[in-house]
Design a protein around this motif. Structure first.
Motif, PDB file in Angstrom:
ATOM      1  N   UNK A   1      67.530  64.372  66.521  1.00 49.25           N
ATOM      2  CA  UNK A   1      68.620  64.006  65.623  1.00 49.25           C
ATOM      3  C   UNK A   1      69.643  63.076  66.277  1.00 49.25           C
ATOM      4  N   UNK A   2      69.470  62.799  67.573  1.00 50.66           N
ATOM      5  CA  UNK A   2      70.394  61.918  68.271  1.00 50.66           C
ATOM      6  C   UNK A   2      70.204  60.479  67.799  1.00 50.66           C
ATOM      7  N   UNK A   3      71.240  59.665  67.855  1.00 50.04           N
ATOM      8  CA  UNK A   3      71.129  58.282  67.371  1.00 50.04           C
ATOM      9  C   UNK A   3      70.176  57.448  68.216  1.00 50.04           C
ATOM     10  N   UNK A   4      69.484  56.530  67.565  1.00 49.79           N
ATOM     11  CA  UNK A   4      68.542  55.648  68.237  1.00 49.79           C
ATOM     12  C   UNK A   4      69.282  54.566  69.005  1.00 49.79           C
TER      13      UNK A   4
ATOM     14  N   UNK B   1      68.994  51.318  66.972  1.00 49.56           N
ATOM     15  CA  UNK B   1      69.781  51.289  65.727  1.00 49.56           C
ATOM     16  C   UNK B   1      70.860  52.363  65.782  1.00 49.56           C
ATOM     17  N   UNK B   2      72.028  52.054  66.332  1.00 53.40           N
ATOM     18  CA  UNK B   2      73.113  53.041  66.433  1.00 53.40           C
ATOM     19  C   UNK B   2      73.475  53.619  65.060  1.00 53.40           C
ATOM     20  N   UNK B   3      73.638  54.929  65.025  1.00 52.66           N
ATOM     21  CA  UNK B   3      73.968  55.597  63.775  1.00 52.66           C
ATOM     22  C   UNK B   3      72.767  56.109  63.025  1.00 52.66           C
ATOM     23  N   UNK B   4      71.557  55.638  63.400  1.00 54.52           N
ATOM     24  CA  UNK B   4      70.309  56.084  62.766  1.00 54.52           C
ATOM     25  C   UNK B   4      69.611  57.060  63.704  1.00 54.52           C
ATOM     26  N   UNK B   5      69.225  58.258  63.232  1.00 53.72           N
ATOM     27  CA  UNK B   5      68.546  59.229  64.097  1.00 53.72           C
ATOM     28  C   UNK B   5      67.267  58.646  64.702  1.00 53.72           C
ATOM     29  N   UNK B   6      66.956  59.056  65.940  1.00 53.81           N
ATOM     30  CA  UNK B   6      65.778  58.527  66.637  1.00 53.81           C
ATOM     31  C   UNK B   6      64.492  59.216  66.192  1.00 53.81           C
ATOM     32  N   UNK B   7      64.579  60.510  65.818  1.00 53.87           N
ATOM     33  CA  UNK B   7      63.389  61.256  65.401  1.00 53.87           C
ATOM     34  C   UNK B   7      62.852  60.778  64.058  1.00 53.87           C
TER      35      UNK B   7
ATOM     36  N   UNK C   1      52.994  65.814  76.570  1.00 55.50           N
ATOM     37  CA  UNK C   1      52.688  65.359  75.206  1.00 55.50           C
ATOM     38  C   UNK C   1      53.400  66.240  74.181  1.00 55.50           C
ATOM     39  N   UNK C   2      53.409  67.553  74.391  1.00 53.53           N
ATOM     40  CA  UNK C   2      54.087  68.460  73.459  1.00 53.53           C
ATOM     41  C   UNK C   2      55.577  68.129  73.381  1.00 53.53           C
ATOM     42  N   UNK C   3      56.170  67.841  74.528  1.00 55.58           N
ATOM     43  CA  UNK C   3      57.586  67.472  74.549  1.00 55.58           C
ATOM     44  C   UNK C   3      57.820  66.169  73.791  1.00 55.58           C
ATOM     45  N   UNK C   4      56.916  65.181  74.006  1.00 55.26           N
ATOM     46  CA  UNK C   4      57.059  63.886  73.327  1.00 55.26           C
ATOM     47  C   UNK C   4      56.920  64.035  71.813  1.00 55.26           C
ATOM     48  N   UNK C   5      55.992  64.897  71.369  1.00 55.68           N
ATOM     49  CA  UNK C   5      55.787  65.096  69.933  1.00 55.68           C
ATOM     50  C   UNK C   5      57.007  65.761  69.292  1.00 55.68           C
ATOM     51  N   UNK C   6      57.526  66.800  69.934  1.00 52.26           N
ATOM     52  CA  UNK C   6      58.686  67.518  69.382  1.00 52.26           C
ATOM     53  C   UNK C   6      59.918  66.619  69.328  1.00 52.26           C
ATOM     54  N   UNK C   7      60.181  65.921  70.445  1.00 46.17           N
ATOM     55  CA  UNK C   7      61.352  65.040  70.493  1.00 46.17           C
ATOM     56  C   UNK C   7      61.189  63.873  69.517  1.00 46.17           C
ATOM     57  N   UNK C   8      59.985  63.273  69.486  1.00 48.86           N
ATOM     58  CA  UNK C   8      59.747  62.141  68.598  1.00 48.86           C
ATOM     59  C   UNK C   8      59.831  62.505  67.129  1.00 48.86           C
ATOM     60  N   UNK C   9      59.552  63.765  66.813  1.00 54.90           N
ATOM     61  CA  UNK C   9      59.576  64.200  65.410  1.00 54.90           C
ATOM     62  C   UNK C   9      60.950  64.680  64.958  1.00 54.90           C
ATOM     63  N   UNK C  10      61.653  65.449  65.825  1.00 53.59           N
ATOM     64  CA  UNK C  10      62.864  66.127  65.363  1.00 53.59           C
ATOM     65  C   UNK C  10      64.147  65.694  66.070  1.00 53.59           C
TER      66      UNK C  10
END
Length: 446
Positions: free
Chosen positions: A189-192, A195-201, A178-187
């Motif tokens: 910066x890789x593209x989604x 939506x290519x070109x839009x950050x996933x976080x 869960x901690x990993x999911x929260x950090x990755x989901x929040x920060x």
């Protein structure tokens, strides 16, 4: 019946228990080692897995503490499933075990471990051969073998933490995932991918939309939901009923016995989530066999039947589009949490009868009442059953509501993480205190 299985139990490898009391630093060391090993296993991919594989259990991934596409895809699923079955059998007196007796407790633990191993193989085979975990043609057996090995490693890593570290491996792995999911989901910066070109976080995406002149504040809802769940759980963990006690052996010694509002901890939510996972798993299996009695699965998602109504709703919009599904899921989820809370209290040795016996043996008494086991049990019966039911219903409602808001790491995952970390902190603080004051260990009977 279980005694006849003892020769099999002796063949199953076991993690050796420490022969002496583990010091604080040693426990921290082993807990850290297992945590590192867990993260290492999450990045070992399954050889032979198809690129078209879809995570059918994405909504429960945080509770499973598994990593989709890795050798620990199953996570703690088999361990919890084995625990559910044994709890129901013992709670229904189909297995007559008194867990206060060391021999019966050893039988229970041995059976649970054997069942966990069996379920690891069973769930791996079902996922692969039903296509829920699509493998390249001809590689099915190889993928099953890898998942089985990963599942066995999780079982033994959990045992190492339980005996040599703090808390349990089940709790530690949930917190890590869960901690990993929260950090990755929040920060992130890789593209989604969507939506290519839009950050996933969430935060980078919000900044990106703000900079491009199209701010969308609804993106931040999962973050606010995560914070609210965190605050509510911390507050609920501090709620308790305190029963005054005095010692019949030490004159003037007084204290309080705290009964937490969330008395059964977060185990009811873990067990309920695992139960719903197995509904989805068996729905997939029955559909593959040509008997879709639990509903229809399409592209890894339940679209009809029992499986659909018991799949986790993860959006507030579904309240408007399908309120019946939300209502049925909420009733079943909360009801199951109450049932498992009651079973967990009875089977884990924190019921009124067991607590009354422990307090009486310690020479404690409640001021104004005569010191007897029956009197203790009578008073505890006024509180423990009530807070068990209320606490089970509370965590069920909170997890259900948090899932609807799409909280980071899953609403259920955040709820479990906060509760686990809170108890882990208390255990570490107590252990550190006893290391600083050795005489305290003798007083507490350690």
């Amino acid at each position: 019946m279980l005694e006849k299985l003892q020769p099999i139990f002796s063949l199953i490898p076991q993690v050796k228990s420490p022969v002496h009391r583990m010091p604080f630093k040693e426990k921290i060391k082993w807990t850290g080692i297992i945590l590192v090993l867990y993260f290492f296993l999450t990045v070992i991919p399954l050889y032979g897995l198809s690129t078209t594989a879809v995570d059918q259990f994405a909504s429960l991934r945080a509770v499973l503490a598994g990593s989709f596409g890795s050798i620990i895809t199953l996570g703690i699923g088999p361990i919890v499933t084995a625990s559910i079955i044994l709890q129901l059998l013992v709670g229904g007196n189909l297995l007559k075990l008194d867990l206060s007796k060391p021999q019966d407790k050893a039988l229970f633990q041995g059976t649970q471990k054997l069942l966990a191993i069996i379920f690891t193989l069973f769930e791996a085979a079902v996922l692969v051969y039903t296509g829920a975990l699509a493998a390249i043609p001809g590689y099915q057996a190889i993928v099953i073998a890898q998942i089985f090995i990963g599942g066995i490693l999780i079982i033994f890593l959990d045992e190492v933490v339980s005996k040599w570290g703090f808390g349990s491996g089940v709790g530690l792995f949930i917190v890590a995932g869960v901690a990993q999911a929260i950090i990755v989901g929040t920060f992130n910066f890789l593209p989604s991918a969507a939506s290519p070109g839009v950050p996933a976080g969430i935060i980078p995406q919000f900044i990106y939309r703000l900079a491009t002149g199209s701010p969308d504040f609804s993106i931040l809802i999962p973050i606010f939901a995560t914070i609210i769940v965190f605050l509510v759980v911390v507050y609920a963990e501090s709620m308790r009923v305190e029963i005054p006690l005095s010692s019949g052996r030490v004159k003037g010694a007084r204290g309080k016995y705290p009964l937490r509002f969330i008395y059964a901890s977060n185990m009811p939510v873990i067990l309920t989530s695992a139960l719903l996972l197995n509904v989805q798993l068996f729905a997939t299996l029955f559909q593959k066999l040509g008997f879709p009695i639990l509903g229809t699965i399409s592209n890894g998602q339940a679209i009809s039947g029992v499986a659909y109504y018991l799949s986790t709703p993860t959006s507030l919009s579904i309240i408007l589009t399908d309120p019946l599904k939300v209502l049925i899921y909420g009733i079943v989820f909360v009801g199951a949490c109450i049932l498992f809370a009651w079973l967990w209290v009875e089977l884990s040795g924190i019921g009124p009868k067991k607590v009354a016996g422990d307090l009486h043996r310690m020479g404690m008494q409640i001021p104004g009442f005569r010191s007897s086991k029956a009197q203790f049990e009578k008073i505890l019966n006024k509180y423990i059953p009530t807070i068990t039911i209320l606490g089970g219903a509370f965590v069920g409602l909170l997890a259900f509501g948090a899932d609807l808001t799409s909280a980071l790491g899953g609403g259920t995952g955040v709820l479990l993480t906060v509760g686990i970390v809170y108890r882990l902190y208390e255990e570490i603080a107590q252990e550190q205190l006893m290391d600083m004051h050795p005489m305290l260990r003798k007083f507490l009977g350690d």
